[in-house]
Design an enzyme around this catalytic site. Sequence first.
Site, short mmCIF file in Angstrom:
data_model
loop_
_atom_site.label_atom_id
_atom_site.label_comp_id
_atom_site.label_asym_id
_atom_site.label_seq_id
_atom_site.Cartn_x
_atom_site.Cartn_y
_atom_site.Cartn_z
N ARG A 202 0.84 -1.20 0.00
CA ARG A 202 0.00 0.00 0.00
C ARG A 202 0.87 1.25 0.00
O ARG A 202 1.79 1.39 0.81
CB ARG A 202 -0.91 0.01 1.23
N ARG A 211 -5.53 1.25 -4.74
CA ARG A 211 -4.63 0.71 -3.73
C ARG A 211 -4.71 -0.80 -3.69
O ARG A 211 -5.76 -1.39 -3.98
CB ARG A 211 -4.90 1.31 -2.36
N ASP A 214 -6.65 -1.53 1.53
CA ASP A 214 -7.08 -0.44 2.39
C ASP A 214 -7.75 -1.05 3.61
O ASP A 214 -8.67 -1.86 3.48
CB ASP A 214 -8.07 0.46 1.63
N ASP A 216 -9.57 0.28 7.06
CA ASP A 216 -10.06 1.42 7.81
C ASP A 216 -10.66 0.97 9.13
O ASP A 216 -11.49 0.04 9.16
CB ASP A 216 -11.14 2.17 7.02
#
Length: 295
Positions: A202, A211, A214, A216
């Site tokens: 990444r 990407r 990811d 989160d």
Amino acid sequence: MTDRIVLQGVSARGTHGVLDFEKRDGQTFVVDVTMVCDLQRAGRTDDLAATVNYAEVADDVVARIAGPSFDLIERLAEVIADDVLRHDLVESVEVVVHKPEAPVGHPFTDVQVRVERTNAAHVVVALGSNLGDRGQTLAAAVQALRDLPGLTVASVSSIVETDPVGGPEQPPYLNAVAVGRATTEPEALLAALHRIEAQHGRTREVHWGARTLDLDLIQYGTPGSPREVVSDDPELTLPHPRAHERAFVLVPWADADPKATLRVGAGGGGIRPVADLVAELDRSGVRPGPRWEHP
């Protein structure tokens, strides 16, 4: 703490097992739940809000027994324990799943699986990838989450494929959501997520760009619970400020945790069921993705 609520012998028919006839015909399962709680306030005030409603726990147990089939009663015990630990008053839980009609092939009286789990902050991690072998990357990322010290992954959604939102032109994403319990602080958990991203190549040159991976941190702690973390720190904003408007997060989140809630809005905001938020969103850019690949 020695206070306990013990719920014994909750029974229902389910289709859990690895054999075809078990999934076809079903059988009876019996579950015992022992919850370790601080019951002093309940004893002094006679207030239901100060204890755990064991009728609700029994409803959840029956729903799990009669719900979607698992191959292993170990998995059934795990999801029941996770349901019980949604009650923040519960400090730890022991779940015993009995399978008295198990196809053992010899005379026996019972087969049982016993698990003990400790409560911690409920956390939500959203996963996405739109470069490289997206499915394999997500599978490897889930395994990396399972391997993290201090994090227990309780459930992972099905994969969805989604159209990119914002940013430059780029390929479609595969997205999923993992929910679990964390004993590590949110800052340490976020740092661990960034390390997993880096291990999968990444980079962050383009805002909202394509990407490889990811991860989160969407939420830390059940909204309204003592463990909830609400933060407007730019380095750690919780809950995620745009989660409530992102179908590529909410749709798989509702799949992983149908009872999930999310705090919405500035200044603390209100608490909304994720399923209700999903119903209000345009979901045309979200479609079923491939089946999970296992690393």
